[in-house]
Design an enzyme around this catalytic site. Sequence first.
Site, mmCIF file in Angstrom:
data_model
loop_
_atom_site.group_PDB
_atom_site.id
_atom_site.type_symbol
_atom_site.label_atom_id
_atom_site.label_comp_id
_atom_site.label_asym_id
_atom_site.label_seq_id
_atom_site.Cartn_x
_atom_site.Cartn_y
_atom_site.Cartn_z
ATOM 1 N N GLU A 162 0.858 -1.032 0.083
ATOM 2 C CA GLU A 162 -0.036 0.078 -0.014
ATOM 3 C C GLU A 162 0.875 1.225 0.053
ATOM 4 O O GLU A 162 2.021 1.314 0.452
ATOM 5 C CB GLU A 162 -1.068 -0.018 1.146
ATOM 6 C CG GLU A 162 -0.067 0.335 2.548
ATOM 7 C CD GLU A 162 -1.107 0.550 3.694
ATOM 8 O OE1 GLU A 162 -1.726 1.608 3.656
ATOM 9 O OE2 GLU A 162 -1.389 -0.636 4.502
ATOM 10 N N LYS A 193 -5.222 -2.460 14.244
ATOM 11 C CA LYS A 193 -4.739 -1.722 15.235
ATOM 12 C C LYS A 193 -5.368 -1.569 16.518
ATOM 13 O O LYS A 193 -6.686 -1.706 16.680
ATOM 14 C CB LYS A 193 -5.041 -0.156 14.458
ATOM 15 C CG LYS A 193 -4.266 0.140 13.408
ATOM 16 C CD LYS A 193 -4.773 1.351 12.577
ATOM 17 C CE LYS A 193 -3.932 1.593 11.170
ATOM 18 N NZ LYS A 193 -4.469 0.797 10.126
#
Length: 302
Positions: free
Chosen positions: A23, A157
């Site tokens: 990414e 996360k």
Amino acid sequence: MTSVVSEEVREALDARRPVVALESTIIAHGLPRPRNLRVALELEAAVRAEGAVPATIAVLDGRPHIGLDEKQVERIANEDGIRKLGHRDLPLAVAAGAGGATTVSATALLAARAGIRVFATGGLGGVHREWTVTQDESADLGLLARTRITVVCAGVKSILDVPATLQRLETLGVAVAGYGTDRFPGFYLSDSGHPVDWTLETPQQVAEVMRAQDAVGGPESALIVANPVPEQEQLDPELHARVLAEALRACEAEGVTGQAVTPFLLDHLVRHTDGASLEANLAAVRGNVRLAARIAAAWAGA
């Protein structure tokens, strides 16, 4: 929506050589300049060192690019106005002729459409805390439920609701396996405190699961390979717990809501751990990139 596939990536795919999608959000939005450019080139070099071809993905001048040359990486790292693009934003960016860095969902979509099967990232998005009030959930989850790609990550996360995210992935039918562990990683932490049902020990085992996905058929869902950051490189768990609790209180006190929550919390963690959370993040990404290249090689050798 026609993507521009670099000559190197196209030749590797045609020859069934290993390719790893990367990414670009970490380049444009995840790191300060000039370190972002150094890290971007370092991650590509790490893929090459394992015998695979890196395919960093971004949108430039309204065209999705699968594989960037060094000048294009520099544009993503240094140009002002580079937008953050999820998969829902891609048609808008294309129509507007805009430049953008791709998140997990946009990268996974573009990679899969180009024929790339393995994708390395840091941590996934997921279900946000206070979901029952906000209904806030990352677009990553829904996209991965309908995209056949293997995502090597360090879990989700830790600012998110980890058990709710795992439950949501189960509901959506997205396979999750720990790599060398029966615990789900916590992004900055080696262990989020939650188990996983399946453990894979080698790149070859991951490739076998990928082949079995194709043989079994069914929905075109992803395989998540949850690769923990090494314990010696993780963020100190006590420091993590204390600073995250402070960040959540600050977020509520300042009335931060919606899409602003994640960057607020991550920035708070970086500042109040004196950058230790960022170093743990980068350690996780480096490990994921190396593992993804080895998985891609095992897959290409099928």
